[in-house]
Design a protein around this motif. Structure first.
Motif, PDB file in Angstrom:
ATOM      1  N   VAL A   1       0.508  -1.051   0.021  1.00  0.00           N
ATOM      2  CA  VAL A   1       0.035  -0.397   0.129  1.00  0.00           C
ATOM      3  C   VAL A   1       0.860   1.537   0.077  1.00  0.00           C
ATOM      4  O   VAL A   1       1.717   1.229   0.544  1.00  0.00           O
ATOM      5  CB  VAL A   1      -0.962  -0.093   1.435  1.00  0.00           C
ATOM      6  CG1 VAL A   1      -1.434   1.073   1.656  1.00  0.00           C
ATOM      7  CG2 VAL A   1      -1.960  -1.150   1.135  1.00  0.00           C
ATOM      8  N   ASP A   2       0.345   2.081  -0.958  1.00  0.00           N
ATOM      9  CA  ASP A   2       0.994   3.531  -0.876  1.00  0.00           C
ATOM     10  C   ASP A   2       0.336   4.185  -0.049  1.00  0.00           C
ATOM     11  O   ASP A   2      -1.055   4.691  -0.665  1.00  0.00           O
ATOM     12  CB  ASP A   2       0.924   4.337  -2.411  1.00  0.00           C
ATOM     13  CG  ASP A   2       2.063   3.565  -2.905  1.00  0.00           C
ATOM     14  OD1 ASP A   2       3.335   3.210  -2.417  1.00  0.00           O
ATOM     15  OD2 ASP A   2       2.353   3.940  -4.112  1.00  0.00           O
ATOM     16  N   ALA A   3       0.849   4.903   1.138  1.00  0.00           N
ATOM     17  CA  ALA A   3       0.022   6.094   1.808  1.00  0.00           C
ATOM     18  C   ALA A   3       0.033   7.510   1.021  1.00  0.00           C
ATOM     19  O   ALA A   3       0.677   7.311   0.554  1.00  0.00           O
ATOM     20  CB  ALA A   3       0.511   5.772   3.540  1.00  0.00           C
ATOM     21  N   PRO A   4      -0.979   8.042   1.497  1.00  0.00           N
ATOM     22  CA  PRO A   4      -1.222   9.309   0.868  1.00  0.00           C
ATOM     23  C   PRO A   4       0.458   9.949   1.493  1.00  0.00           C
ATOM     24  O   PRO A   4       0.509  10.756   1.152  1.00  0.00           O
ATOM     25  CB  PRO A   4      -2.328   9.947   1.501  1.00  0.00           C
ATOM     26  CG  PRO A   4      -3.144   8.866   1.984  1.00  0.00           C
ATOM     27  CD  PRO A   4      -2.103   8.119   1.945  1.00  0.00           C
ATOM     28  N   ALA A   5       0.936   9.995   2.697  1.00  0.00           N
ATOM     29  CA  ALA A   5       2.494  10.667   3.220  1.00  0.00           C
ATOM     30  C   ALA A   5       3.792  10.455   1.859  1.00  0.00           C
ATOM     31  O   ALA A   5       4.340  10.980   1.939  1.00  0.00           O
ATOM     32  CB  ALA A   5       2.490   9.779   4.392  1.00  0.00           C
ATOM     33  N   HIS A   6       2.931   9.644   1.365  1.00  0.00           N
ATOM     34  CA  HIS A   6       3.849   8.704   0.231  1.00  0.00           C
ATOM     35  C   HIS A   6       4.332   9.703  -0.696  1.00  0.00           C
ATOM     36  O   HIS A   6       5.335  10.237  -0.832  1.00  0.00           O
ATOM     37  CB  HIS A   6       3.665   7.597  -0.488  1.00  0.00           C
ATOM     38  CG  HIS A   6       4.655   7.134  -1.710  1.00  0.00           C
ATOM     39  ND1 HIS A   6       6.198   7.088  -0.917  1.00  0.00           N
ATOM     40  CD2 HIS A   6       4.450   6.659  -2.574  1.00  0.00           C
ATOM     41  CE1 HIS A   6       6.998   6.471  -2.272  1.00  0.00           C
ATOM     42  NE2 HIS A   6       5.871   6.234  -2.999  1.00  0.00           N
ATOM     43  N   PHE A   7       3.479  11.047  -0.530  1.00  0.00           N
ATOM     44  CA  PHE A   7       3.986  12.245  -1.825  1.00  0.00           C
ATOM     45  C   PHE A   7       3.383  13.104  -1.544  1.00  0.00           C
ATOM     46  O   PHE A   7       2.970  14.079  -2.572  1.00  0.00           O
ATOM     47  CB  PHE A   7       3.426  11.669  -3.381  1.00  0.00           C
ATOM     48  CG  PHE A   7       4.435  10.865  -4.298  1.00  0.00           C
ATOM     49  CD1 PHE A   7       4.984  11.895  -4.801  1.00  0.00           C
ATOM     50  CD2 PHE A   7       4.393   9.606  -4.088  1.00  0.00           C
ATOM     51  CE1 PHE A   7       6.164  11.261  -6.229  1.00  0.00           C
ATOM     52  CE2 PHE A   7       5.517   8.574  -4.420  1.00  0.00           C
ATOM     53  CZ  PHE A   7       6.030   9.373  -5.489  1.00  0.00           C
ATOM     54  N   ALA A   8       2.879  13.529   0.013  1.00  0.00           N
ATOM     55  CA  ALA A   8       2.466  14.662   0.469  1.00  0.00           C
ATOM     56  C   ALA A   8       2.534  14.548   1.581  1.00  0.00           C
ATOM     57  O   ALA A   8       2.723  14.002   2.996  1.00  0.00           O
ATOM     58  CB  ALA A   8       0.909  14.585   0.308  1.00  0.00           C
ATOM     59  N   THR A   9       3.675  16.211   2.202  1.00  0.00           N
ATOM     60  CA  THR A   9       4.087  16.116   3.306  1.00  0.00           C
ATOM     61  C   THR A   9       2.405  16.404   3.902  1.00  0.00           C
ATOM     62  O   THR A   9       1.889  17.323   4.011  1.00  0.00           O
ATOM     63  CB  THR A   9       4.808  17.584   3.909  1.00  0.00           C
ATOM     64  OG1 THR A   9       6.294  17.027   2.776  1.00  0.00           O
ATOM     65  CG2 THR A   9       5.202  17.778   4.742  1.00  0.00           C
ATOM     66  N   GLY A  10       2.792  15.849   5.494  1.00  0.00           N
ATOM     67  CA  GLY A  10       1.382  16.287   6.493  1.00  0.00           C
ATOM     68  C   GLY A  10       0.350  15.449   6.071  1.00  0.00           C
ATOM     69  O   GLY A  10      -0.510  15.605   6.971  1.00  0.00           O
ATOM     70  N   ALA A  11       0.646  14.826   5.395  1.00  0.00           N
ATOM     71  CA  ALA A  11      -1.016  13.886   4.722  1.00  0.00           C
ATOM     72  C   ALA A  11      -0.317  12.307   5.941  1.00  0.00           C
ATOM     73  O   ALA A  11       0.359  12.109   6.634  1.00  0.00           O
ATOM     74  CB  ALA A  11      -1.052  13.836   2.644  1.00  0.00           C
ATOM     75  N   ALA A  12      -1.955  11.710   5.431  1.00  0.00           N
ATOM     76  CA  ALA A  12      -1.671  10.337   6.322  1.00  0.00           C
ATOM     77  C   ALA A  12      -0.609   9.212   6.344  1.00  0.00           C
ATOM     78  O   ALA A  12      -0.625   8.646   5.210  1.00  0.00           O
ATOM     79  CB  ALA A  12      -3.220   9.597   5.967  1.00  0.00           C
ATOM     80  N   PRO A  13       0.050   9.232   6.867  1.00  0.00           N
ATOM     81  CA  PRO A  13       0.437   7.730   7.080  1.00  0.00           C
ATOM     82  C   PRO A  13       0.088   6.618   6.921  1.00  0.00           C
ATOM     83  O   PRO A  13      -1.432   6.294   7.121  1.00  0.00           O
ATOM     84  CB  PRO A  13       1.856   7.473   8.063  1.00  0.00           C
ATOM     85  CG  PRO A  13       0.943   8.287   9.228  1.00  0.00           C
ATOM     86  CD  PRO A  13       0.179   9.370   8.623  1.00  0.00           C
ATOM     87  N   VAL A  14       0.758   5.351   6.714  1.00  0.00           N
ATOM     88  CA  VAL A  14       0.116   4.206   6.465  1.00  0.00           C
ATOM     89  C   VAL A  14      -1.077   3.475   7.701  1.00  0.00           C
ATOM     90  O   VAL A  14      -1.743   3.002   7.926  1.00  0.00           O
ATOM     91  CB  VAL A  14       0.788   3.059   6.121  1.00  0.00           C
ATOM     92  CG1 VAL A  14       1.853   2.772   7.157  1.00  0.00           C
ATOM     93  CG2 VAL A  14       0.162   1.649   5.197  1.00  0.00           C
ATOM     94  N   ASP A  15      -0.166   4.109   8.651  1.00  0.00           N
ATOM     95  CA  ASP A  15      -1.090   3.548  10.394  1.00  0.00           C
ATOM     96  C   ASP A  15      -2.162   4.290  10.462  1.00  0.00           C
ATOM     97  O   ASP A  15      -2.947   3.989  11.300  1.00  0.00           O
ATOM     98  CB  ASP A  15       0.254   3.453  11.444  1.00  0.00           C
ATOM     99  CG  ASP A  15       0.415   5.094  11.562  1.00  0.00           C
ATOM    100  OD1 ASP A  15       1.264   6.023  11.187  1.00  0.00           O
ATOM    101  OD2 ASP A  15       0.212   5.808  12.580  1.00  0.00           O
ATOM    102  N   LYS A  16      -2.257   5.624   9.678  1.00  0.00           N
ATOM    103  CA  LYS A  16      -3.545   6.361  10.490  1.00  0.00           C
ATOM    104  C   LYS A  16      -4.658   5.840   8.956  1.00  0.00           C
ATOM    105  O   LYS A  16      -5.735   7.161   8.869  1.00  0.00           O
ATOM    106  CB  LYS A  16      -2.834   8.222  10.160  1.00  0.00           C
ATOM    107  CG  LYS A  16      -2.237   8.381  11.313  1.00  0.00           C
ATOM    108  CD  LYS A  16      -2.424   7.532  12.390  1.00  0.00           C
ATOM    109  CE  LYS A  16      -1.764   8.989  13.774  1.00  0.00           C
ATOM    110  NZ  LYS A  16      -2.156   8.137  15.064  1.00  0.00           N
ATOM    111  N   LEU A  17      -4.211   5.028   8.278  1.00  0.00           N
ATOM    112  CA  LEU A  17      -5.504   4.448   7.094  1.00  0.00           C
ATOM    113  C   LEU A  17      -6.500   3.845   7.786  1.00  0.00           C
ATOM    114  O   LEU A  17      -6.014   2.683   8.833  1.00  0.00           O
ATOM    115  CB  LEU A  17      -5.029   4.239   6.689  1.00  0.00           C
ATOM    116  CG  LEU A  17      -4.055   4.815   5.287  1.00  0.00           C
ATOM    117  CD1 LEU A  17      -3.370   3.147   3.991  1.00  0.00           C
ATOM    118  CD2 LEU A  17      -4.774   6.021   4.493  1.00  0.00           C
ATOM    119  N   SER A  18      -7.136   4.416   8.367  1.00  0.00           N
ATOM    120  CA  SER A  18      -7.799   4.113   9.015  1.00  0.00           C
ATOM    121  C   SER A  18      -8.597   2.404   8.773  1.00  0.00           C
ATOM    122  O   SER A  18      -8.795   2.528   7.118  1.00  0.00           O
ATOM    123  CB  SER A  18      -9.775   4.690   9.509  1.00  0.00           C
ATOM    124  OG  SER A  18     -10.338   4.821   8.873  1.00  0.00           O
ATOM    125  N   ALA A  19      -9.002   1.653   9.403  1.00  0.00           N
ATOM    126  CA  ALA A  19      -9.226   0.405   9.162  1.00  0.00           C
ATOM    127  C   ALA A  19     -10.938   0.610   8.142  1.00  0.00           C
ATOM    128  O   ALA A  19     -11.577  -0.540   7.186  1.00  0.00           O
ATOM    129  CB  ALA A  19      -9.823  -0.798  10.670  1.00  0.00           C
TER     130      ALA A  19
END
Length: 267
Positions: free
Chosen positions: A88-106
């Motif tokens: 999985v690519d989390a939003p934080a992969h390409f956006a500073t301050g965006a959600a990292p993978v642990d903040k992607l809710s279930a």
């Protein structure tokens, strides 16, 4: 079910109880009964030390630390990059301050699959970019893409796994050639507010695109990617329900994941 307990499960059953209501397939039985009889397909690749990785990625390293014969138990130490294998690519992969993978809710790591098949286009063009017309053709046949959807792009490229040379398909100039999404298609999916985009290639951006334009378009909006999916041929265009379970890595830009597709018992 207590909220705290739900977080302990790798793919919480509580999240799946709405599967038959959102999968696009009607059933006359309780959701839990449908799930108990569902056919489950793992649409990811296992992690191996010789699997294809994106250039510059950290390959899986494995070191045996204990054996049953010597220590009474078997244990290994693993070293791996966040973006290897099915991941999985989390939003934080390409956006500073965006959600990292642990903040992607279930809640968002599941949903009905919308499988868009472009294998015919890819057969004649390995650099094929999914277009808005491809997505709109799917919608004309199956109805509008909705915010709860996870859109899976079936290109047929998974048939090249695990041969890294064929999977990267790099030419003499060092340019990779495999299919992906156009920025215009990415924008349409972002406008539809779909939860995520998955693909059976090394990246959601087509191989020749070295500037990650599709990543830069979609991820900052809060969606996620699933890359290096396995063969998607067993999934119908609609009717499958997905559960995506990335490693729960704090502040991760992404993580390797298991991806499960639940299919109605009659499919």
């Amino acid at each position: 079910m207590k909220t705290g307990y739900r977080k302990l499960l790798p793919f919480p059953m509580a999240l799946l109880l709405g599967a038959c209501a959102t999968s696009g397939t009607a059933h006359r039985e309780a959701p839990a009964d449908w799930l108990a009889r569902a056919r489950v397909i793992d649409i990811g690749h296992p992690l191996t030390s010789d699997m294809p990785v994106f250039p510059g990625g950290t390959r899986l390293g494995v070191k045996v630390q204990g054996t049953v014969e010597r220590d009474g138990y078997f244990i290994r130490q693993l070293e791996l990059g966040e973006h290897i294998g099915t991941h999985v690519d989390a939003p934080a992969h390409f956006a500073t301050g965006a959600a990292p993978v642990d903040k992607l809710s279930a809640d968002v790591l599941r949903g009905p699959a919308a499988v868009v098949d472009v294998t015919a286009q890819v057969a004649s063009n390995p650099d094929y970019e999914v277009t808005p017309a491809d997505l709109e053709a799917w919608e004309r046949q199956h109805g509008p893409l909705r915010p709860e959807h996870v859109v899976l792009i079936r290109t047929g490229w998974a048939s090249r796994w695990p041969d890294e040379q064929r999977y990267r398909n790099t030419d003499a100039a060092g340019v990779m050639h495999y299919p992906g999404l156009s920025v215009a298609a990415s924008r349409l999916l972002r406008e539809r507010k779909v939860r995520g985009i998955g693909i059976d290639t090394l990246s959601t951006d087509p191989g020749p695109n070295a500037t990650f334009e599709q990543h830069r378009d979609f991820l900052p909006g809060g969606g996620y990617h699933i890359e290096n999916l396995a063969d998607l041929s067993a999934l119908p265009a609609t009717g499958a329900f997905l559960v995506i379970s990335p490693l729960f890595v704090k502040d991760g830009s992404g993580a390797p994941a298991r991806v499960f597709a639940f299919l109605p018992p009659s499919s």
